[in-house]
Design a protein around this motif. Structure first.
Motif, PDB file in Angstrom:
ATOM      1  N   ALA A 349       0.716  -1.440  -0.016  1.00 33.68           N
ATOM      2  CA  ALA A 349      -0.021   0.019  -0.064  1.00 33.68           C
ATOM      3  C   ALA A 349       0.857   1.165  -0.180  1.00 33.68           C
ATOM      4  N   GLU A 350       1.119   2.018  -1.054  1.00 37.18           N
ATOM      5  CA  GLU A 350       1.816   3.216  -1.293  1.00 37.18           C
ATOM      6  C   GLU A 350       1.164   4.299  -2.135  1.00 37.18           C
ATOM      7  N   GLY A 351       1.235   5.555  -1.657  1.00 38.98           N
ATOM      8  CA  GLY A 351       0.961   6.556  -2.454  1.00 38.98           C
ATOM      9  C   GLY A 351      -0.519   6.903  -2.606  1.00 38.98           C
ATOM     10  N   PRO A 352      -0.926   8.059  -3.212  1.00 33.19           N
ATOM     11  CA  PRO A 352      -2.427   8.491  -3.172  1.00 33.19           C
ATOM     12  C   PRO A 352      -3.257   7.433  -3.936  1.00 33.19           C
ATOM     13  N   LEU A 353      -4.535   7.427  -3.618  1.00 30.28           N
ATOM     14  CA  LEU A 353      -5.275   6.388  -4.316  1.00 30.28           C
ATOM     15  C   LEU A 353      -5.648   6.451  -5.856  1.00 30.28           C
ATOM     16  N   THR A 354      -5.352   5.438  -6.701  1.00 30.15           N
ATOM     17  CA  THR A 354      -6.000   5.227  -7.841  1.00 30.15           C
ATOM     18  C   THR A 354      -7.036   4.347  -7.909  1.00 30.15           C
ATOM     19  N   TYR A 355      -7.604   3.971  -9.001  1.00 25.73           N
ATOM     20  CA  TYR A 355      -8.537   2.807  -9.101  1.00 25.73           C
ATOM     21  C   TYR A 355      -7.693   1.692  -8.989  1.00 25.73           C
ATOM     22  N   VAL A 372     -18.561 -10.089  -1.896  1.00 24.76           N
ATOM     23  CA  VAL A 372     -18.340  -8.699  -2.588  1.00 24.76           C
ATOM     24  C   VAL A 372     -19.207  -8.355  -3.622  1.00 24.76           C
ATOM     25  N   ILE A 373     -19.981  -7.028  -3.677  1.00 21.17           N
ATOM     26  CA  ILE A 373     -20.901  -6.924  -4.500  1.00 21.17           C
ATOM     27  C   ILE A 373     -20.569  -5.846  -5.168  1.00 21.17           C
ATOM     28  N   PRO A 374     -20.041  -5.924  -6.515  1.00 18.65           N
ATOM     29  CA  PRO A 374     -19.670  -4.557  -7.050  1.00 18.65           C
ATOM     30  C   PRO A 374     -21.080  -4.137  -7.862  1.00 18.65           C
ATOM     31  N   ASP A 375     -21.024  -2.690  -8.181  1.00 17.72           N
ATOM     32  CA  ASP A 375     -21.740  -2.185  -8.852  1.00 17.72           C
ATOM     33  C   ASP A 375     -21.581  -2.265 -10.220  1.00 17.72           C
ATOM     34  N   THR A 376     -22.319  -1.868 -11.522  1.00 14.80           N
ATOM     35  CA  THR A 376     -22.056  -1.466 -12.773  1.00 14.80           C
ATOM     36  C   THR A 376     -21.485  -0.079 -12.928  1.00 14.80           C
ATOM     37  N   PHE A 377     -20.253  -0.270 -12.958  1.00 21.40           N
ATOM     38  CA  PHE A 377     -19.273   1.096 -12.848  1.00 21.40           C
ATOM     39  C   PHE A 377     -17.986   0.828 -13.671  1.00 21.40           C
ATOM     40  N   LEU A 378     -17.216   2.024 -13.680  1.00 22.39           N
ATOM     41  CA  LEU A 378     -15.824   1.835 -14.382  1.00 22.39           C
ATOM     42  C   LEU A 378     -14.956   0.760 -13.859  1.00 22.39           C
ATOM     43  N   GLY A 379     -15.062   0.220 -12.594  1.00 24.75           N
ATOM     44  CA  GLY A 379     -14.281  -0.761 -12.005  1.00 24.75           C
ATOM     45  C   GLY A 379     -14.819  -2.187 -12.099  1.00 24.75           C
ATOM     46  N   LYS A 527     -11.331   8.696  -2.886  1.00 23.56           N
ATOM     47  CA  LYS A 527     -11.379   9.838  -3.785  1.00 23.56           C
ATOM     48  C   LYS A 527     -10.398   9.370  -4.719  1.00 23.56           C
ATOM     49  N   VAL A 528     -10.323   9.341  -6.119  1.00 27.38           N
ATOM     50  CA  VAL A 528      -9.702   9.113  -7.200  1.00 27.38           C
ATOM     51  C   VAL A 528      -9.841  10.338  -8.297  1.00 27.38           C
ATOM     52  N   ASN A 529      -8.696  10.650  -9.204  1.00 31.65           N
ATOM     53  CA  ASN A 529      -8.707  11.362  -9.997  1.00 31.65           C
ATOM     54  C   ASN A 529      -9.848  11.089 -10.989  1.00 31.65           C
ATOM     55  N   SER A 530     -10.431  12.145 -11.466  1.00 33.15           N
ATOM     56  CA  SER A 530     -11.470  11.754 -12.364  1.00 33.15           C
ATOM     57  C   SER A 530     -10.866  11.137 -13.922  1.00 33.15           C
ATOM     58  N   ARG A 531     -10.038  11.415 -14.265  1.00 33.30           N
ATOM     59  CA  ARG A 531      -9.271  11.035 -15.410  1.00 33.30           C
ATOM     60  C   ARG A 531      -8.339   9.589 -15.016  1.00 33.30           C
ATOM     61  N   ASP A 532      -8.695   9.104 -13.930  1.00 36.60           N
ATOM     62  CA  ASP A 532      -7.861   7.686 -13.703  1.00 36.60           C
ATOM     63  C   ASP A 532      -8.819   6.744 -14.321  1.00 36.60           C
ATOM     64  N   LEU A 533      -7.842   5.635 -14.585  1.00 41.57           N
ATOM     65  CA  LEU A 533      -8.593   4.615 -15.183  1.00 41.57           C
ATOM     66  C   LEU A 533      -8.339   3.303 -14.570  1.00 41.57           C
ATOM     67  N   PRO A 534      -9.155   2.207 -14.290  1.00 45.27           N
ATOM     68  CA  PRO A 534      -8.732   1.071 -13.823  1.00 45.27           C
ATOM     69  C   PRO A 534      -7.646   0.350 -14.827  1.00 45.27           C
ATOM     70  N   ALA A 535      -6.731  -0.479 -14.117  1.00 46.06           N
ATOM     71  CA  ALA A 535      -5.700  -1.179 -14.791  1.00 46.06           C
ATOM     72  C   ALA A 535      -6.446  -1.862 -16.097  1.00 46.06           C
ATOM     73  N   GLU A 536      -7.463  -2.614 -15.894  1.00 47.03           N
ATOM     74  CA  GLU A 536      -7.972  -3.303 -17.088  1.00 47.03           C
ATOM     75  C   GLU A 536      -8.519  -2.447 -18.143  1.00 47.03           C
ATOM     76  N   LEU A 537      -8.733  -1.287 -18.054  1.00 52.62           N
ATOM     77  CA  LEU A 537      -9.101  -0.120 -19.158  1.00 52.62           C
ATOM     78  C   LEU A 537      -7.944   0.450 -19.674  1.00 52.62           C
ATOM     79  N   GLY A 538      -6.948   0.522 -19.054  1.00 53.09           N
ATOM     80  CA  GLY A 538      -5.898   1.604 -19.162  1.00 53.09           C
ATOM     81  C   GLY A 538      -5.162   1.070 -20.361  1.00 53.09           C
TER      82      GLY A 538
END
Length: 538
Positions: A349-355, A372-379, A527-538
């Motif tokens: 665990a290091e640094g500011p949060l990203t997806y 675990v119950i994920p929603d339909t969302f970018l992640g 809180k993550v940056n609005s331009r950040d993408l999950p690794a699977e989409l980046g």
């Protein structure tokens, strides 16, 4: 007290292990809620009709059958989206509606006088729910109730789909005979299963790179043990659909990962390379269109009571009987060797949060106690890669894909599962059903809700214009920008005391540990940056 119509409905539900009734009571269905306690059923009043539907769906996915009742018309039409998702994703919810009485229907027919919440149609709810249920029927008299209720509940259990029962509002307290006998809740074999199994296993043995894809019907029909045995006896590579994640332990020989095209590359590549793909109990979302349409010469499907082998015509087959026959046939020869699964390594665990870090930290915190119950969302594709521990530790609405499902479904899942719900949703999805936090507090439920706060409907932005995430000059679509909530104050206002916002990976680790140590509902805003993408989409 005489046995009543309401007692009959509730008794048949409790015989199928239903001990919770979700809903928003109204005059039309109050008789059902009045009778709940004396029948061993706990009424759970939700903050909205839509939440009631999602909660009943979450309960059904974890317990095997759910029940919900809301107001005629206004409540029922509000809830239909939740039931549509349950229909698509094989979640058996029993919807019980207090419908118009004979006088209501006569006044409408003869004088155009609307009954409460009426659209001017005598059967507006009935006709609407016929679109999203396996059965939609009305009982106008007490004498009709046993037949209507028995047929509907049996259909829900056998077909793993929602059913709708409408009962004249005047007859809840009318005398009714108690249920006799048990319901017929299993489908008889079609008689084709052994021959089909012989053909399918023969094709698997003859293939060079066969692969089995496990779908959500395997969980709904309680076939996980048999399918695990089948995979071991065949010695094949295997994957699961995203809605079926966690149906089998994600480890062992042949495991290639969750198949959620186009972003789950290990499984996508493995399925692309397979010369034979056996799809057991799968539901086909739009992302499967190319695979299904162009792979007819290498695909075998078994779902919803039918089997299709490559280019042959569909045949009827009962899934349980087919899987049993497949195991028997597979046992006649030794399994082939397949590669062992590789356990992923979790970074520090290091640094500011990203997806990426949000999902890494959640993954590091997971153990067999979490659902675990994920929603339909970018992640959602990141959720596909979470290291779920054991079986039945994952629940999602990835096929119907209605945002907001996760938070409200967690209410129902908290009653239906022995695991503790861990919701992961975007801020946009949270806006849809955030008031479900109030229900959690009222009934002392303990879900932990992780909201990823980036200020936009990011998945919509990604689908419409992905350049936003890589080009600082690109502006978001104006209609995907969200009103920024103070989520912590909002949660506090609904009674959730364990609410906090975090901005670093280390702080998220601590927040998750603190939430786990408590048995109260918790909200963690990441809180993550609005331009950040999950690794699977980046």
């Amino acid at each position: 007290m005489a046995f009543t119509v309401a007692d009959y409905v509730l008794k048949r539900l409790t015989q199928q292990r239903v001990d919770t009734l979700f809903g928003v009571p109204a005059a039309y269905c109050a008789g059902l809620f009045d009778a709940a306690g004396r029948n061993g059923v706990k009424p759970i009043v939700t903050a909205s009709d839509l939440e009631a539907g999602y909660a009943a769906d979450g309960y059904a996915r974890t317990k095997g059958l759910g029940a919900v009742a809301v107001a005629n018309g206004a409540g029922m039409l509000s809830m239909v989206n939740a039931i549509a998702g349950a229909f698509v994703e094989r979640s058996p919810v029993v919807i019980v509606n207090g419908g118009p009485n004979a006088t209501n229907l006569a006044n409408l027919r003869d004088f155009d006088v609307l009954f409460s919440h009426s659209t001017g149609q005598p059967d507006h709810d009935l006709r609407t729910y016929r679109l999203v249920t396996a059965s939609a029927t009305r009982a106008g008299t007490a004498a009709a109730v046993p037949g209507v209720v028995d047929a509907a509940i049996a259909t829900a259990v056998k077909r793993k789909r929602p059913v709708y029962i409408e009962i004249n509002r005047d007859i809840w307290t009318a005398p009714c005979p108690a249920p006799s006998g048990s319901l017929p809740v299993t489908e008889p074999p079609a008689g084709t299963e052994e021959q089909l199994a012989d053909t399918i296993v023969g094709l698997v043995r003859a293939a060079t790179l066969p692969l089995v894809l496990v779908g959500i019907e395997i969980q709904r029909h309680g076939l996980a043990d048999k399918v695990a045995d089948l995979i071991a006896r065949l010695g094949v590579r295997w994957s699961v659909q995203l809605p079926a994640k966690g149906v089998l332990p994600e480890q062992g020989d042949g495991w290639v990962g969750v198949y959620a095209p186009p972003h789950s590359l290990p499984a996508v590549n493995a399925i692309a390379q397979a010369d034979l793909l056996v799809m057991l109990g799968c539901v086909f979302p739009s992302s499967y269109a190319t695979l299904i349409r162009t792979g007819t010469n290498r695909v075998i499907t078994a779902y919803d009571g039918k089997v299709k082998i490559k280019n042959a015509a569909k045949q009827s087959a009962q899934l349980d009987a087919l899987v049993t026959a497949l195991v028997t046939e597979a046992a006649k020869a030794a399994p082939r060797p397949v590669p062992a699964a590789v356990d992923p390594v979790t970074p520090a665990a290091e640094g500011p949060l990203t997806y990426r870090q949000v999902f890494e930290r959640i993954g590091a915190a997971l153990d067999p106690s979490w659902l675990v119950i994920p929603d339909t969302f970018l992640g959602i594709h990141s959720a596909a890669n979470l290291p779920i521990k054991g079986r039945d530790g994952f629940l999602c609405g990835a096929v119907w894909a209605s945002i907001g499902h996760s938070v409200a479904a967690a209410v129902g899942a908290s009653f239906g599962s022995t695991r503790r719900p861990l919701v992961i949703c975007g801020d946009g999805g949270f806006h849809m059903t955030a008031q479900a936090l109030s229900t959690m507090v009222r009934y002392a439920r303990n879900p932990v809700v992780v909201v990823i706060d980036n200020g936009i409907y990011a998945f919509e932005q990604f689908l419409l214009d992905a350049d936003y995430f890589s080009d600082p000059a690109t502006q978001p679509k104006p209609y995907v920008v969200l009103n920024r909530w103070d989520f912590v104050k909002f949660a506090n206002g609904l009674g959730v005391q364990a609410a906090q916002s975090v901005t670093t990976a280390a702080a998220l680790d601590q927040a998750l540990a603190t939430a786990k140590a408590s048995n109260a509902p918790a909200l963690i805003v990441t809180k993550v940056n609005s331009r950040d993408l999950p690794a699977e989409l980046g």
